[in-house]
Scaffold this active site. Structure first.
Site, mmCIF file in Angstrom:
data_model
loop_
_atom_site.group_PDB
_atom_site.id
_atom_site.type_symbol
_atom_site.label_atom_id
_atom_site.label_comp_id
_atom_site.label_asym_id
_atom_site.label_seq_id
_atom_site.Cartn_x
_atom_site.Cartn_y
_atom_site.Cartn_z
ATOM 1 C CG ASP A 54 0.167 -4.274 -1.248
ATOM 2 O OD1 ASP A 54 -0.330 -4.237 -2.390
ATOM 3 O OD2 ASP A 54 0.379 -3.256 -0.572
ATOM 4 C CE LYS A 103 -2.653 -2.249 -4.522
ATOM 5 N NZ LYS A 103 -2.632 -1.688 -3.160
ATOM 6 C CE LYS A 108 5.441 2.589 -4.204
ATOM 7 N NZ LYS A 108 5.209 4.031 -4.267
#
Length: 426
Positions: free
Chosen positions: A314, A341, A412
């Protein structure tokens, strides 16, 4: 469609307290649910993924109280498995950190459960986890495509024994299996097939399980033994440390256009592997200073790197846009799991980097980025992916600025990201 224009920024300076980690928040909520006793979680992340987990837990009968700003949660544990007398359908959005662990946890008790999500969730694999759970006696049926949500669970408890699970696609599958293994009827022996990706995320899982009183014997990440007869017991309080992936954007900002940027909530005592992002910035030439619960990045001329970033996938995305400000060609390797992802991040990153003028080579599991002599402004598509939006905020450090399409997708994990980012301008 909403757009956000980021005008050129000459220098950044400031201090940012990083919101709670998404990975830790959802793991801790589930362990607190399975535990005996009441757990108070502080610095809980307030974001879409966490809201999906909390809404599902409430639907399943879990009692909790949230503070007004949603960052403190007092949750009364069930002292064991989740069961339901009536069939339940749970909508989990695009939250992999809710879908995978709940899929595993709901096999432990009794009841009928259907797990659904957004269209993108139906493209995110879950087959390796389901295959492993079936080896332990779980009854799980795919409702559309084999290997992908939505799915139906007819729960009757999990047997123990030997189980094989693939480790080369996502560490979330192994995390989910580890968290439910202590509540199986017999001891569980987990054998990991293939190279284990994102290994530091397994360390997060094991650290939290230990905090809730459960023992796991780790044989060099190739095999895990979980003795039977264990119970999760609330430690009383759990402090969710800041999200190290979210810290990466501010540290990169300091490296590119510092000044000095200090992030608090993560540091050398962090259990998250993504804090190693700061080491990558240091390799590129940035001046990095570590404290127990803070990291400082100061600006310096940056040079390209060629690194395997499998264990920090990430945060590695932030290196892709930081590379636009580094001398030479940067190569980020062993990152196939970008493709599964929130979007296919390898394809999306390559497309958007080319828009600003970079020379990009996109491989099966790597990306190579050579910055142009002069960066171009562009409208950046974000693919409903929070990290794409945050990564491309780095283009504010080019002389041309940038326009971000659908900036609210950061909800998110980091709803007020752009406000925090703006606070760093000198």
């Amino acid at each position: 469609m909403k757009q956000l224009r980021l005008e050129p920024v000459v220098q950044v300076r400031g201090e940012i307290n990083i919101p709670g980690s998404k990975s830790i928040s959802n793991r801790a909520l589930l362990l607190a649910t399975l535990a005996k006793g009441t757990t108070t979680l502080t610095n809980l992340l307030d974001s879409d993924d966490i809201r999906h987990m909390l809404a599902s837990l409430k639907q399943l009968g879990v009692e909790y109280r949230l503070s007004q700003n949603n960052t403190v949660c007092e949750l009364i544990g069930l002292g064991g498995a989740i069961s339901a007398d009536t069939a339940q359908t749970l909508f989990l959005g695009n939250a992999g950190t809710a879908m995978r662990p709940l899929c595993a946890a709901l096999t432990l008790g009794r009841g009928e459960f259907t797990l659904t999500g957004e269209p993108r969730m139906e493209e995110r694999p879950i087959g390796d986890l389901v295959d492993a759970l079936k080896q332990l006696g779980a009854n799980i049926v795919y409702l559309k495509n084999e290997g992908f949500p939505p799915l139906a669970i007819n729960a009757t408890g999990l047997n123990g024994g030997d189980v094989e699970i693939a480790g080369d696609l996502s560490s979330q599958f192994l995390t989910a299996l580890l968290m439910v293994a202590p509540l199986a009827k017999d001891s569980v022996n987990i054998h990991v097939k293939g190279e284990l990706v994102s290994k530091p995320y397994i360390d997060i899982t094991l650290a939290l399980m230990a905090q809730f009183g459960v023992q796991v014997i780790n044989h060099d990440y190739a095999r895990f033994e979980i003795p039977a007869g264990q119970q999760y017991v609330s430690p009383g309080k759990v402090l969710v440390e800041g999200d190290a992936s979210s810290a990466s954007y501010f540290l990169a900002a300091g490296a590119i256009k510092g000044g000095e940027v200090k992030v608090t909530g993560v540091g050398r005592l962090s259990i998250q592997g993504d804090v190693k992002f700061a080491d990558v910035l240091e390799k590129m030439g940035a001046d990095i200073e570590w404290g127990d619960d803070y990291i400082i990045a100061r600006g310096a001329p940056l040079t390209a790197v060629d690194l395997d970033m499998n264990h920090i996938p990430d945060a590695a995305m932030t290196i892709a846009t930081a590379a636009l400000f580094a001398k030479g060609t940067t190569t980020i390797r062993n990152i196939y799991n970008w493709r599964i992802k929130e979007t296919d991040r390898l394809a999306a990153m390559a497309t958007e980097l080319r828009k600003v003028g970079a020379l990009v080579e996109e491989g099966h599991d790597y990306i190579q980025i050579t910055p142009p002599a002069v960066l171009n402004t562009a409208e950046i598509d974000t693919y409903n992916d929070h990290r794409m939006a945050m990564c491309f905020s780095m283009m504010a450090f080019a002389n041309c600025g940038i326009t971000i399409n659908d900036p609210d997708c950061t909800s998110k994990t980091f709803p007020d990201y752009f406000a925090q980012f703006a606070s760093l301008k000198v």
